[in-house]
Motif scaffolding. Structure first.
Motif, PDB file in Angstrom:
ATOM      1  N   LYS A 190       0.839  -1.207   0.000  1.00 12.18           N
ATOM      2  CA  LYS A 190       0.000   0.000   0.000  1.00 12.18           C
ATOM      3  C   LYS A 190       0.872   1.255   0.000  1.00 12.18           C
ATOM      4  CE  LYS A 190      -3.730   2.564   0.462  1.00 12.18           C
ATOM      5  NZ  LYS A 190      -4.660   2.731  -0.638  1.00 12.18           N
ATOM      6  N   TYR A 250      -4.636  -7.213  -7.068  1.00 13.20           N
ATOM      7  CA  TYR A 250      -4.416  -6.826  -5.667  1.00 13.20           C
ATOM      8  C   TYR A 250      -3.757  -5.453  -5.576  1.00 13.20           C
ATOM      9  CZ  TYR A 250      -2.883  -7.357  -0.791  1.00 13.20           C
ATOM     10  OH  TYR A 250      -2.673  -7.184   0.557  1.00 13.20           O
ATOM     11  N   ALA A 278      -6.228  -2.824  -6.551  1.00  8.23           N
ATOM     12  CA  ALA A 278      -7.193  -2.635  -5.466  1.00  8.23           C
ATOM     13  C   ALA A 278      -6.571  -1.828  -4.328  1.00  8.23           C
ATOM     14  CB  ALA A 278      -7.692  -3.986  -4.957  1.00  8.23           C
ATOM     15  N   LEU A 279      -5.310  -2.114  -3.997  1.00 11.10           N
ATOM     16  CA  LEU A 279      -4.629  -1.349  -2.947  1.00 11.10           C
ATOM     17  C   LEU A 279      -4.473   0.115  -3.336  1.00 11.10           C
ATOM     18  CD1 LEU A 279      -1.798  -3.762  -1.773  1.00 11.10           C
ATOM     19  CD2 LEU A 279      -3.784  -3.017  -0.441  1.00 11.10           C
ATOM     20  N   GLY A 296      -8.211   1.520  -2.978  1.00 10.92           N
ATOM     21  CA  GLY A 296      -8.974   1.396  -1.737  1.00 10.92           C
ATOM     22  C   GLY A 296      -8.095   1.255  -0.520  1.00 10.92           C
ATOM     23  N   VAL A 349      -6.295  -0.424   2.600  1.00 13.29           N
ATOM     24  CA  VAL A 349      -5.740  -1.758   2.812  1.00 13.29           C
ATOM     25  C   VAL A 349      -6.587  -2.557   3.807  1.00 13.29           C
ATOM     26  CG1 VAL A 349      -4.105  -1.120   4.639  1.00 13.29           C
ATOM     27  CG2 VAL A 349      -3.577  -3.030   3.137  1.00 13.29           C
ATOM     28  N   ARG A 356      -9.658  -2.736   3.963  1.00 13.59           N
ATOM     29  CA  ARG A 356     -10.807  -3.343   3.280  1.00 13.59           C
ATOM     30  C   ARG A 356     -10.373  -4.262   2.149  1.00 13.59           C
ATOM     31  NH1 ARG A 356     -14.865   1.686   3.552  1.00 13.59           N
ATOM     32  NH2 ARG A 356     -15.681   1.204   5.614  1.00 13.59           N
ATOM     33  N   VAL A 357      -9.273  -3.914   1.486  1.00 12.44           N
ATOM     34  CA  VAL A 357      -8.790  -4.736   0.377  1.00 12.44           C
ATOM     35  C   VAL A 357      -8.302  -6.096   0.885  1.00 12.44           C
ATOM     36  CG1 VAL A 357      -6.996  -4.946  -1.403  1.00 12.44           C
ATOM     37  CG2 VAL A 357      -8.204  -2.766  -1.085  1.00 12.44           C
ATOM     38  N   ASP A 412      -9.424  -9.864  -0.296  1.00 16.63           N
ATOM     39  CA  ASP A 412      -8.419 -10.722  -0.932  1.00 16.63           C
ATOM     40  C   ASP A 412      -8.367 -12.086  -0.244  1.00 16.63           C
ATOM     41  OD1 ASP A 412      -5.959 -11.217  -2.603  1.00 16.63           O
ATOM     42  OD2 ASP A 412      -5.080 -11.307  -0.603  1.00 16.63           O
ATOM     43  N   ILE A 416     -16.548  -4.441   3.967  1.00 14.48           N
ATOM     44  CA  ILE A 416     -16.762  -3.542   2.831  1.00 14.48           C
ATOM     45  C   ILE A 416     -18.035  -2.716   2.972  1.00 14.48           C
ATOM     46  CG2 ILE A 416     -15.438  -4.920   1.230  1.00 14.48           C
ATOM     47  CD1 ILE A 416     -18.090  -5.913   0.043  1.00 14.48           C
TER      48      ILE A 416
END
Length: 138
Positions: free
Chosen positions: A22, A83, A86-87, A90, A92, A94-95, A99, A137
């Motif tokens: 992140k 991944y 997504a990081l 959003g 970390v 929540r990601v 994952d 989420i």
């Protein structure tokens, strides 16, 4: 060391990986960040393979193993690209739980494709993990 200790080490390293990724993905394209991480992983692992003398076994690997390892590599690449993106987009906190839905999915696929048994405890645990991840989420 037992499989459980290795699994705990893996979980701790994965948690650290999420936080470091992140921080590292800020300000650069997520695909480039994934490529840089991949180079580090490749170099680190090949040095480990050589240090352990495992490189001597390469010539004896079956074609079947090679095919499945290559397919696994493609799946890993897709997972890492998604991944990191997504990081980048959003938080970390929540990601990472989403994952980790890979665990309940892995349990289902192992039962369906490999015939591995799923006890009620494992089923309930996977269901609770799914519920927990989905709660993060909302």
């Amino acid at each position: 060391m037992t499989w459980l200790l290795y699994a705990v080490i893996s979980a701790a390293a994965s948690a650290l990986t999420a936080l470091l990724a992140k921080l590292g993905v800020e300000g650069i394209p997520s695909t480039l960040a994934t490529a840089i991480r991949t180079i580090v992983v490749v170099v680190f692992l090949w040095l480990t393979v050589i240090a352990l003398g495992e490189h001597r076994v390469v010539a004896t690997i079956s074609r079947r193993s090679i095919v499945f390892l290559v397919l696994s590599g493609f799946a890993t690449g897709i997972a890492w690209l998604a991944y990191f993106r997504a990081l980048q987009l959003g938080p970390v906190s929540r990601v990472a739980p989403i994952d980790k839905l890979s665990l309940p999915l892995t349990i289902v696929l192992a039962a369906l494709l490999l015939g591995e048994p799923v006890s009620w405890r494992v089923g309930v645990g996977a269901a609770l993990m799914t519920i927990g991840a989905l709660l993060t989420i909302s």
